[in-house]
Design an enzyme around this catalytic site. Structure first.
Site: not given
Length: 365
Positions: A142, A167
């Site tokens: 990501s 995350y």
């Protein structure tokens, strides 16, 4: 090829499955169909691929009613026993790991979900690839890994030591875990740092979906950092094109990057990382304006401060993607938002599935 796509009921996984089937690959998809957001949308994606909800059973493969080359199994990555059996049965050439607990803000609410899925689940994938002669593991990282980095655009060679959410930390951990398996066991791995993916069938917890829904219902949208945010919005078709090209090009042992672009360790292991983004940073207000234009309705806006776990700007350096794969995402925000809004009107406003319980976190951006 025989390809495993994890997270195949998810946004990116669904689109990848469709693309691989079109080109004739044999595809097995797995997903735990969790309720992080509306499961009806996930079942809708599966139905588009010929998988009927009423025939899904945990741990049992179901063949598509529309394409004999596709099978789906409801399965959780943390179920090591079932995962081992799946790999031993199908002997995959390539694994594309898109399954993960998604969402930056939800990681502040339920951090354990990220450890279970993104760390333990990914370890199980690595182990299965190691012991079953998988030729190439492609996995979703990501743009969140860039965290507090201030140099723009973000490059794959930049240090990523300052994540601002669990995350992001879990995705950086995936990259480190993959490198160790590439180095120790010769497993070819490619990590993909996706930049703000959007488009039809997108996730309800993402800005485009939440803004569109709120505007159509006459509710205010919440605009964080008082609108002073920029994102490298990347349309789903561009993402999928990049993923497919990367599937077909595992890195060699010594890599094929120029020395000035070599990542640490890339020449001692079949390991690589790519940004996949549009390569342009667009202001959040411009993005909202495009939604308003396509809905022919002005949004009611509530301007709020930057939220915990968020960053103000993202911008991908995609020079490595261009050089290595002769590819650069090209679909504009204008075209992409228009496509999404058309899909949203057809799929939701025609009452094909309910719009209740869209996400566990109520914040839009």
């Amino acid at each position: 090829m025989r390809v495993l796509v994890t997270g195949s009921a998810g946004f990116i996984g669904f689109h990848l499955v469709k693309r691989l089937l079109i080109r004739g690959d044999e595809v097995v998809g797995i997903d735990n169909i969790n309720d992080y957001y509306d499961v009806d949308l996930k079942y809708g994606r599966l139905l588009e691929c010929g998988i009927s909800k009423d025939q899904i059973q945990y741990g049992r493969a179901q063949r598509s009613e529309t394409d004999d080359n596709y099978q789906f199994m409801k399965l959780d990555l943390t179920d090591k026993k079932q995962l081992d059996a799946l790999f031993q049965t199908y002997r995959f050439d390539v694994v594309v790991n898109l399954a993960a607990q998604a969402g930056v803000r939800y990681s502040l609410i339920d951090p354990s979900a990220y450890i279970e899925s993104n760390i333990k689940g990914f370890l199980n994938i690595l182990e299965c690839c190691r012991f079953n002669a998988v030729k190439h593991l492609v996995y979703a990282s990501s743009s969140s890994v860039y965290g507090l980095n201030e140099k723009m655009p973000f490059s794959e060679v930049d240090k990523v030591d300052t994540p601002v959410s669990l995350y992001a930390a879990s995705k950086k951990s995936n990259e480190l875990m993959a490198h160790s398996y590439s180095h120790l066991f010769g497993l070819a791995t490619t990590g993909l740092r996706f930049f703000t993916v959007y488009g039809p069938w997108g996730r309800p917890d993402m800005a485009l979906f939440k803004f569109t829904k709120a505007i159509t219902e006459g509710r205010p949208i919440e605009v964080y950092n008082y609108g002073n945010m920029k994102r490298d919005f990347t349309y789903i078709d561009d993402i999928i094109e990049g993923v497919v090209r990367i599937i077909d090009r595992p890195v060699t042992l010594f890599g094929e990057r120029n020395d000035d672009k070599a990542l640490s360790g890339v020449r001692s292991a079949p390991y690589q990382i790519f940004n996949i983004g549009r390569g342009k940073s667009v202001s959040l207000m411009t993005f909202i304006n495009e939604i308003e234009k396509n809905l022919e309705k002005t949004a009611l806006k509530r301007f709020l401060p930057l939220q915990d776990g968020d960053v103000a700007d993202t911008w991908a350096d995609v020079a490595d993607l261009e050089r290595s794969l002769d590819y650069k995402p090209a679909i504009s925000v204008e075209e992409g938002v228009s496509s999404f809004v058309r899909w949203y009107k057809e799929f939701y406003l025609n009452n094909q599935i309910p719009t209740r319980s869209l996400a566990k976190t109520s914040k839009a951006y």
